[in-house]
Design a protein around this motif. Structure first.
Motif, PDB file in Angstrom:
ATOM      1  N   LYS A  31     -21.262  35.483  21.540  1.00  0.00           N
ATOM      2  CA  LYS A  31     -21.753  36.772  22.016  1.00  0.00           C
ATOM      3  C   LYS A  31     -22.456  37.554  20.908  1.00  0.00           C
ATOM      4  O   LYS A  31     -23.369  38.331  21.187  1.00  0.00           O
ATOM      5  N   GLN A  81     -30.764  39.723  22.260  1.00  0.00           N
ATOM      6  CA  GLN A  81     -30.984  40.596  23.408  1.00  0.00           C
ATOM      7  C   GLN A  81     -31.949  41.741  23.087  1.00  0.00           C
ATOM      8  O   GLN A  81     -32.592  42.282  23.973  1.00  0.00           O
ATOM      9  N   LYS A 130     -28.224  45.793  30.802  1.00  0.00           N
ATOM     10  CA  LYS A 130     -27.024  45.617  29.985  1.00  0.00           C
ATOM     11  C   LYS A 130     -25.873  44.978  30.754  1.00  0.00           C
ATOM     12  O   LYS A 130     -24.842  44.651  30.180  1.00  0.00           O
ATOM     13  N   GLU A 131     -26.057  44.792  32.067  1.00  0.00           N
ATOM     14  CA  GLU A 131     -25.026  44.135  32.854  1.00  0.00           C
ATOM     15  C   GLU A 131     -25.059  42.630  32.625  1.00  0.00           C
ATOM     16  O   GLU A 131     -25.984  42.083  32.022  1.00  0.00           O
ATOM     17  N   VAL A 132     -24.043  41.957  33.144  1.00  0.00           N
ATOM     18  CA  VAL A 132     -23.931  40.504  33.017  1.00  0.00           C
ATOM     19  C   VAL A 132     -23.967  39.885  34.412  1.00  0.00           C
ATOM     20  O   VAL A 132     -23.424  40.448  35.369  1.00  0.00           O
ATOM     21  N   ILE A 181     -27.372  37.237  30.425  1.00  0.00           N
ATOM     22  CA  ILE A 181     -27.720  38.619  30.129  1.00  0.00           C
ATOM     23  C   ILE A 181     -29.222  38.711  29.858  1.00  0.00           C
ATOM     24  O   ILE A 181     -29.890  37.699  29.640  1.00  0.00           O
ATOM     25  N   GLN A 202     -22.525  32.700  31.821  1.00  0.00           N
ATOM     26  CA  GLN A 202     -22.821  34.096  31.562  1.00  0.00           C
ATOM     27  C   GLN A 202     -24.321  34.234  31.303  1.00  0.00           C
ATOM     28  O   GLN A 202     -24.877  33.470  30.509  1.00  0.00           O
ATOM     29  N   TRP A 218     -34.088  36.100  29.381  1.00  0.00           N
ATOM     30  CA  TRP A 218     -32.642  36.096  29.540  1.00  0.00           C
ATOM     31  C   TRP A 218     -31.987  35.131  28.558  1.00  0.00           C
ATOM     32  O   TRP A 218     -32.650  34.271  27.967  1.00  0.00           O
TER      33      TRP A 218
END
Length: 528
Positions: free
Chosen positions: A366, A373, A397-399, A392, A390, A380
């Motif tokens: 992450k 990001q 900012k959501e997943v 992003i 996952q 993405w």
């Protein structure tokens, strides 16, 4: 100096990178019928044209610059929405084509990837300067032997293996992936064997009839070996004509025409130069017959591209996403060097997508994702976490999370569990839990396949249209075109079919193998 020139000649032929709209709603939701007149012969020819795209194809035909392709299109059925594999790089696409599986099964992740067990980067030939750093003997070993005989998973069967097991003889002409049931010897051209560390020969497994440039050829008079040592369109056409004239064409043949890809990379996606050139070779093949129409009497022709290419912006500073700069706080493994204890990250750029590997326990995947990001050129970022994928993006900012199985069903009858912001992958989800794809055709299945294609703690980054990833010494296509991403601009390619009324359930490259097997099963039943 001579040695370096010889390296350049060799590397120029092992750079094997390659890649419209999905059609009407009815076309996406019901079997597609490819039908002309009935064929009286079980012979099938699958012609793969690298980076064939709808718009330049239609333009070339309308301007009468591609009469052979125009002939096949007029005589057959046409679609511009065949969905490629992912990443949209030729090695992965061709592996999907002949195994009928995604990378989670066939295990060819891309043109460049990191092998966790061997702790080294695997490259099948990604540009001259990058290959120099890996060492061209190793890249040659990867592409001439390891690719077909080691890395392509033995648990999946190729179309050559399955048809041969059913008594159907097959051939492969200049295809990158060709594994079959018969042992063959690839002979290194003498000038390279004598002046480089390459071995005199490589053992490989292929179909009964195998042709692969100057390494192994059918026609002893085929002289088209100077350009890329025979891995060119003229060589492919000459080999095919040899089989026709000698009445040796087997029941199934794959023929690969690679050169359009080179033209598109340089001149951009709307160029017709590569199509015009390859069409001349198709005309030579058709001219073997008394009339072109005779070519349709005993052969089912399936003509496809492998993927699309999208334009890359001209301004290099804007167009090229240098992942080393984005990850400058980490110690990135250098190409050609052994992984050391203080190394933290491995980058393998595949044009418009890239794998980024975490090889140190001092941080999380992450952490890498959050660094990337911030770059607005990245569409993405995705990785595995427990059983979930996952995803992003910088814009949101959501997943978004998903995994196979669950109450949601897509247009390919695949079921999914999904959670979070599905707009990140541009999904259209109806109230009845039905999923349709917009910018990323078959996006859930293709992304799942890439993230399960090999071992390791890694993430995938996918670029927005107009941009391309680079790492250390990566090829660059600013002002031209590139592929690799999951976006529809890289993923949709044409398909022309003549001579069969057998329906293909879904217009995806992953479905072509089973469709062809069904065609032969029907022919075998009718003949018995």
């Amino acid at each position: 100096m001579i040695y370096r020139l010889l390296i350049l000649v060799f590397l120029s032929i092992i750079v094997i990178t390659s890649c419209s709209h999905l059609g009407s709603k009815n076309e996406r939701n019901s079997p597609i019928i490819m039908q002309t007149k009935d064929s009286t012969s079980p012979k099938v020819v699958l012609l793969v044209i690298d980076s064939l795209m709808d718009e330049p194809l239609q333009k070339a035909i309308q301007e009468d610059k591609a009469p052979a392709l125009g002939f096949f299109l007029k005589q057959g059925q046409y679609s511009k929405g065949l969905v490629s594999s992912y990443p949209t790089m030729s090695v992965t696409i061709d592996s999907t084509l002949i195994t009928g599986t995604n990378p989670d099964k066939h295990k060819i992740p891309g043109l460049v990837w990191f092998n966790e067990d061997e702790q080294r980067i695997i490259s099948y030939g990604n540009g001259f300067f990058e290959t120099l750093k890996y060492g061209f003997p190793q890249v040659a070993q990867n592409s001439l032997y390891q690719f077909n005989n080691v890395d392509l998973d033995s648990n999946v069967k190729t179309i050559h293996e399955e048809l041969d097991n059913n008594g159907v003889q097959t051939a492969s002409i200049n295809a990158l992936i060709y594994r079959g049931n018969y042992n063959h010897t690839l002979k290194t051209p003498k000038i390279l064997a004598k002046t480089t560390p390459l071995p005199d020969q490589y053992q490989t497994n292929g179909p009964k009839i195998l042709s692969f440039g100057d390494f192994i050829k059918l026609d002893p008079k085929n002289k088209h070996v100077v350009n890329r040592l025979g891995l060119n369109d003229a060589f492919s056409a000459q080999e095919f004509k040899y089989l026709l004239k000698k009445d040796l064409l087997p029941e199934f043949t794959i023929m690969y025409m690679p050169e359009n890809d080179h033209s598109v990379h340089i001149k951009g996606p709307m160029t017709t130069k590569g199509i015009e050139k390859l069409d001349k070779h198709l005309q030579e093949i058709l001219n073997v017959y008394p009339k072109w129409e005779n070519a349709l009497d005993n052969i089912i022709w399936i003509i496809i591209g492998d993927s699309k290419q999208s334009s890359i912006k001209k301004n290099k500073k804007e167009a090229l996403i240098d992942l080393r700069k984005s990850l400058s706080n980490y110690h990135v493994v250098k190409l050609g060097e052994t992984v050391r204890n203080n190394d933290e990250v491995v980058i393998t750029a595949n044009e418009r997508m890239a794998y980024v590997y975490k090889i140190n326990n001092g941080f999380s995947i992450k952490d890498i994702a959050s660094k990337l990001q911030a770059d607005s050129r990245i569409a993405w970022i995705a990785w595995k976490e427990n059983e979930m994928i996952q995803v992003i993006s910088g814009a949101n900012k959501e997943v978004f999370q998903f995994k196979p199985g669950g109450p949601y069903k897509d247009v390919y009858d695949q079921t999914w569990y999904i959670k979070g912001n599905s707009a990140i992958l541009d999904l259209d989800i109806k109230s009845n839990h039905h999923i349709t794809y917009r910018n990323y055709p078959d996006g859930l299945s293709r992304l799942y396949g890439a993230l399960h294609s090999h071992k390791g703690d890694f993430l995938i980054v996918d670029a927005k249209p107009g941009y391309e990833f680079i790492g250390e010494s990566s090829p660059e296509h600013a002002g031209g075109a590139a592929h690799g991403s999951m976006h529809k601009d890289d993923s949709l390619t044409p398909m022309i079919v003549t001579g069969t009324d057998k329906s293909i359930e879904h217009l995806r490259i992953v479905d072509i193998k089973s469709w062809i097997l069904d065609i032969f099963e029907g022919d075998i039943i009718r003949s018995n």
